[in-house]
Design a protein around this motif. Structure first.
Motif, PDB file in Angstrom:
ATOM      1  N   ASN A   1      37.853  66.235  20.901  1.00 17.80           N
ATOM      2  CA  ASN A   1      39.025  65.844  20.539  1.00 17.80           C
ATOM      3  C   ASN A   1      39.817  67.017  21.519  1.00 17.80           C
ATOM      4  O   ASN A   1      40.694  67.752  21.060  1.00 17.80           O
ATOM      5  CB  ASN A   1      39.449  66.381  19.325  1.00 17.80           C
ATOM      6  CG  ASN A   1      38.443  65.626  17.976  1.00 17.80           C
ATOM      7  OD1 ASN A   1      38.228  64.358  18.181  1.00 17.80           O
ATOM      8  ND2 ASN A   1      38.001  66.421  17.210  1.00 17.80           N
ATOM      9  N   GLY A   2      40.027  66.533  22.789  1.00 21.02           N
ATOM     10  CA  GLY A   2      40.813  67.230  23.671  1.00 21.02           C
ATOM     11  C   GLY A   2      40.537  66.673  24.978  1.00 21.02           C
ATOM     12  O   GLY A   2      40.288  65.222  25.277  1.00 21.02           O
TER      13      GLY A   2
ATOM     14  N   GLY B   1      38.849  57.238  23.534  1.00 20.35           N
ATOM     15  CA  GLY B   1      40.073  58.021  24.278  1.00 20.35           C
ATOM     16  C   GLY B   1      39.896  57.171  25.588  1.00 20.35           C
ATOM     17  O   GLY B   1      39.742  55.996  25.928  1.00 20.35           O
TER      18      GLY B   1
ATOM     19  N   GLY C   1      39.280  62.063  23.377  1.00 18.64           N
ATOM     20  CA  GLY C   1      40.256  62.546  24.154  1.00 18.64           C
ATOM     21  C   GLY C   1      40.399  62.107  25.477  1.00 18.64           C
ATOM     22  O   GLY C   1      40.235  60.808  25.559  1.00 18.64           O
TER      23      GLY C   1
END
Length: 152
Positions: A21-22, A58, A40
Motif C-alpha cells: 500500500n505505497g 494500482g 500503490g
C-alpha cells in the motif's frame, strides 16, 4: 501475508506474500511461489517469475515481464506487457502499451534466425547468404525449443 505501507526507495524483491500500500521508486521482482498485491504505485518495471502471482490494483509506470506466473491487471499499466504466463485484464483496467504473448519457441526461433544469418553471411556474403542462414537458423532454433519443452 505481510503488509507494507509507505515508500520503498529503490528496487524491491518479493520473496513472500506481500500487500503493498505505497510506492516503489525502482523495479519490482516477484520471485517464484510469492504473491504481490499492488495497491500503490511502481515507478519502474515489474517482473513476475514462473509460479508467482501478482494483482495490480494500482499503477505500474514501467514494463511488465510475466515469465510464467499469473498476472491480474485491475489497475493501470503505462508500459508494455510481455506475457509468457497467464495475464488477465479486468474490465475497467487500463494498459497503455501493448500486450505481447511470448513463448520459448518464439525466442529460440528468433535467436536461431539471427545467429544463422550472421554465420551464413560470413561464408556467403550478401543478402542471399543471410537469408538462407536465417531460415536454417530459425528451423534449428524451433527444433531446439521443441526439445527443451520435451525435456521439461
Amino acid at each position: 501475508m505481510k503488509f507494507e505501507n509507505g515508500k520503498v526507495s529503490g528496487d524491491l524483491v518479493v520473496e513472500h506474500d506481500l500487500t503493498l500500500n505505497g510506492m516503489v521508486s525502482g523495479h519490482i521482482h516477484v520471485k517464484e511461489n510469492s504473491k504481490l498485491i499492488l495497491n500503490g504505485m511502481c515507478l519502474g518495471d515489474l517482473q513476475v517469475d514462473a509460479g508467482s502471482e501478482v494483482d495490480i490494483r494500482g499503477i505500474v509506470q514501467g514494463n511488465i515481464r510475466n515469465l510464467g506466473g499469473v498476472l491480474k491487471i485491475n489497475g493501470i499499466v503505462q508500459g508494455n506487457v510481455s506475457d509468457a504466463g497467464t495475464t488477465l485484464v479486468s474490465e475497467g483496467a487500463i494498459v497503455e502499451g501493448s500486450i505481447n504473448k511470448i513463448t520459448s519457441n518464439s525466442s529460440s526461433t528468433l535467436a536461431g534466425m539471427i545467429g544463422g544469418a550472421i554465420v551464413a553471411n560470413l561464408f556467403m556474403p550478401g543478402i542471399g547468404g543471410a537469408l538462407v542462414g536465417g531460415v536454417l537458423g530459425a528451423l534449428l532454433g524451433n527444433e531446439t525449443a521443441k526439445k527443451e519443452k520435451n525435456d521439461e
